[in-house]
Design an enzyme around this catalytic site. Structure first.
Site, PDB file in Angstrom:
ATOM      1  N   GLU A 119      -6.740  -9.366  -6.216  1.00  0.00           N
ATOM      2  CA  GLU A 119      -6.627  -7.923  -6.400  1.00  0.00           C
ATOM      3  C   GLU A 119      -5.278  -7.582  -7.005  1.00  0.00           C
ATOM      4  OE1 GLU A 119      -7.391  -6.203  -2.570  1.00  0.00           O
ATOM      5  OE2 GLU A 119      -9.556  -6.396  -2.771  1.00  0.00           O
ATOM      6  N   HIS A 244      -5.764   7.100  -4.048  1.00  0.00           N
ATOM      7  CA  HIS A 244      -6.744   6.413  -4.896  1.00  0.00           C
ATOM      8  C   HIS A 244      -7.137   7.374  -6.017  1.00  0.00           C
ATOM      9  CE1 HIS A 244     -10.377   4.411  -6.256  1.00  0.00           C
ATOM     10  NE2 HIS A 244     -10.058   3.366  -5.522  1.00  0.00           N
ATOM     11  N   ARG A 291      -2.846   2.313 -10.781  1.00  0.00           N
ATOM     12  CA  ARG A 291      -3.337   3.399  -9.948  1.00  0.00           C
ATOM     13  C   ARG A 291      -2.433   4.624  -9.968  1.00  0.00           C
ATOM     14  NH1 ARG A 291      -5.621   1.518  -4.011  1.00  0.00           N
ATOM     15  NH2 ARG A 291      -7.552   0.572  -4.745  1.00  0.00           N
ATOM     16  N   HIS A 352      -5.078   8.022   0.533  1.00  0.00           N
ATOM     17  CA  HIS A 352      -5.760   6.772   0.854  1.00  0.00           C
ATOM     18  C   HIS A 352      -5.086   5.982   1.965  1.00  0.00           C
ATOM     19  CE1 HIS A 352      -8.634   3.665  -0.019  1.00  0.00           C
ATOM     20  NE2 HIS A 352      -7.725   2.778  -0.377  1.00  0.00           N
ATOM     21  N   ARG A 387       1.973   0.179  -0.807  1.00  0.00           N
ATOM     22  CA  ARG A 387       1.183  -0.884  -0.176  1.00  0.00           C
ATOM     23  C   ARG A 387       0.483  -1.744  -1.214  1.00  0.00           C
ATOM     24  NH1 ARG A 387      -4.467  -1.448   1.593  1.00  0.00           N
ATOM     25  NH2 ARG A 387      -4.854   0.419   0.374  1.00  0.00           N
TER      26      ARG A 387
END
Length: 544
Positions: A119, A244, A291, A352, A387
């Site tokens: 990821e 998100h 993102r 998120h 994160r």
């Protein structure tokens, strides 16, 4: 009513249940769940758990990837502590019965035959998963094990109100400053009960429901963070909220995410008039930008044009291709009247993950003796300013075990629970103004979204602070005059957390990680944490 346990755990997600299982052979444990035992964020985790599980990967690589993602604010000691314990955490889940996906091909050199994926931010394949529903598989297994333990009692529909501290005791002179359990609203019986304990663990998850749009379940109202703050604990880095970019915008689908893989397969983001606007914000990567870049671009378009959402468009792709690649999204949207092969998907960014929280050490201990915090509600230093994907479930497992280890190590030196004064509602009445709660809830989430969201300015933060101060005053007055309800307790906690977020954001005069301010768009020279310390707070207690 008074109940007595060795340990009370507030929260029933991966962190809380991990701690409960480790404690159960030695101590009597109560697990409090605001709703059903599976109602928290863990079961919604689609990705997996990051850990070094194959020979080509290394602890050092995972540590470095995490430090890079954290934008200079990770605590390296904390990162090392969590990463080094990753493999043991995974093997423990496997031994409990969690069925992770097998590779179906060749076992790794060390004998592992689990499929590992990769990821964002990770330099190796190190994400072990159970299809696209890892959290659900983990939660199911932990639930089964906890419910089978005779030394663990689970209390569903129990909302914690406040940590019991020395000020609540009948004989406080006999104790040093410490936690003694929690006052709890039993929603099943509509009454407040006392859960006394030698040790208390907060594992209540994050605070993303403070925002208008969130991918989190309704229970993510920052309860544990607010409770710890009222009990006198420090909080750190509350300004860092991960968003998100694409959450489905629909009144019947408040938390449904549209995977980034759809943009990876060629979907476009469109604004008013059908314009493909990402090209104006990142001409090279467009929809495939990181993102934070995509989320800021969507936020900017919504504010610039005054719309409530933008649209994700994959209608230019072959319908069979779309359905085969995104079957779950296709079915879910179709059930809401949106055929993604023909219709654009309305989306908004959504809060998120809460990267900051209650300040703890590597034993998961807060600065109030015998009070611990684990999981998303806690700040260990692992995440820093941003994160990295799939480190969160790992942290839940590792820090859940760490809290249990510290409690067991101190077991012989812990006296029986203290006697707290009873909850007193003799001077309050039932509310005849429930509309105040619902109105304030909507107002809070709206102005937090508008003023303290993805892009901030000094002026927006000042506006938010004025509104937070007013709500704090109104809700404290309301709380002091009427009997408590679940909705009132959540609102009280949300406003407290909103205040912590705003105050933290006002202290950071730079853009770093998840905190972006148009007034200070550059990274500052010094990487400093934002720590708030409680003092001179007015607390209304409902005790005799």
């Amino acid at each position: 009513m008074r109940r007595t346990y060795d340990v009370v755990i507030v929260g029933s997600g991966a962190a809380g249940l991990t701690a409960a299982l480790k404690l159960a052979p030695h101590q009597r444990v109560a697990v409090l769940s605001k709703g059903e035992i599976s109602g928290g964020s863990t079961r919604w985790a689609q990705g997996g758990i990051a850990a070094v599980l194959e020979a080509t990967d290394s602890i050092e690589s995972h540590i470095n990837d995490t430090l890079v993602a954290g934008a200079g604010l990770c605590d390296k000691q904390a990162v090392q502590f969590v990463v080094e314990r990753g493999r043991d955490a995974i093997e423990s889940l496997i031994s409990l019965g969690v069925e992770f996906d097998k590779s179906g091909e060749n076992a790794h050199e060390d004998g592992y035959d689990y499929h590992l994926t990769r990821e964002g931010g990770h330099s190796h394949r190190r994400i072990i998963h159970a299809a696209d529903a890892t959290g659900k598989a983990v939660q199911k297994t932990l639930n089964e094990r906890v419910l089978a333990e005779p030394n663990i009692d689970v209390f569903e529909n129990h909302v914690a109100i406040d940590v019991i501290t020395n000020r609540h005791l009948k004989n406080k002179a006999s104790y040093t400053d410490q936690a003694h359990g929690v006052y709890v609203m039993n929603l099943n019986k509509d009454r407040v009960e006392t859960f006394a304990a030698r040790s208390t663990i907060i594992a209540t998850g994050g605070a993303s429901r403070v925002y208008l749009y969130s991918s989190n379940p309704d229970a993510s109202t920052g309860d544990g963070i607010a409770m710890a703050w009222r009990a006198g604990c420090k909080v750190t880095n509350m300004e860092f909220n991960q968003f998100h970019p694409t959450c489905l915008y629909h009144p019947e689908a408040k938390t449904f995410l549209i995977t980034e893989a759809m943009r990876g397969e060629g979907a476009y983001l469109r604004g008013v008039g059908g314009e493909r606007f990402m090209l104006r914000y990142d001409s090279d990567r467009a929809e495939l930008a990181p993102r934070d870049v995509v989320a800021r671009a969507i936020d900017s378009e919504m504010k610039r044009t005054g719309v409530d959402n933008v649209w994700l468009d994959i209608t230019h792709k072959n319908a069979d291709f779309v359905i085969s690649h995104f079957p779950n999204i296709y079915r879910h949207c179709l059930g809401l009247g949106i055929d993604i092969t023909k219709d654009m998907i309305p989306v908004v960014p959504a809060a998120h993950y809460t990267c900051g929280g209650i300040d703890v050490n590597l034993d998961a201990a807060t600065d109030l003796d015998r009070l611990y915090a684990i999981g998303e509600c806690a700040h260990t230093g692992l995440h820093g300013a941003n994160r990295m994907a799939s480190n969160s479930l790992l942290e839940c497992l590792v820090m859940g075990n760490a809290a249990a280890d510290d409690i067991l190590a101190r077991e012989d030196n812990m006296p029986p629970p203290a006697i707290a004064r009873d909850w007193d509602e003799s001077k309050v009445t039932n509310s005849d103004e429930e509309v105040v709660v619902s109105h304030n809830w909507r107002e809070l989430r709206r102005f937090m979204w508008d003023y303290v969201g993805i892009v901030r300015t000094d002026k927006r933060l000042a506006r938010a602070k004025r509104r937070v101060d007013l709500l704090l005053s109104e809700i404290q007055e309301y709380y002091g005059n009427f009997r408590v309800t679940g909705d009132l307790l959540e609102l009280r906690n949300l406003v407290t957390v909103a205040d912590l977020i705003v105050r933290s954001a006002q202290k950071r005069s730079e853009s770093r990680g998840l905190h972006y301010t148009a007034d200070y768009p550059l990274l500052g020279e010094d990487a400093r944490e934002t720590t708030l310390i409680p003092f001179n707070r007015s607390v209304t207690d409902r005790v005799e």
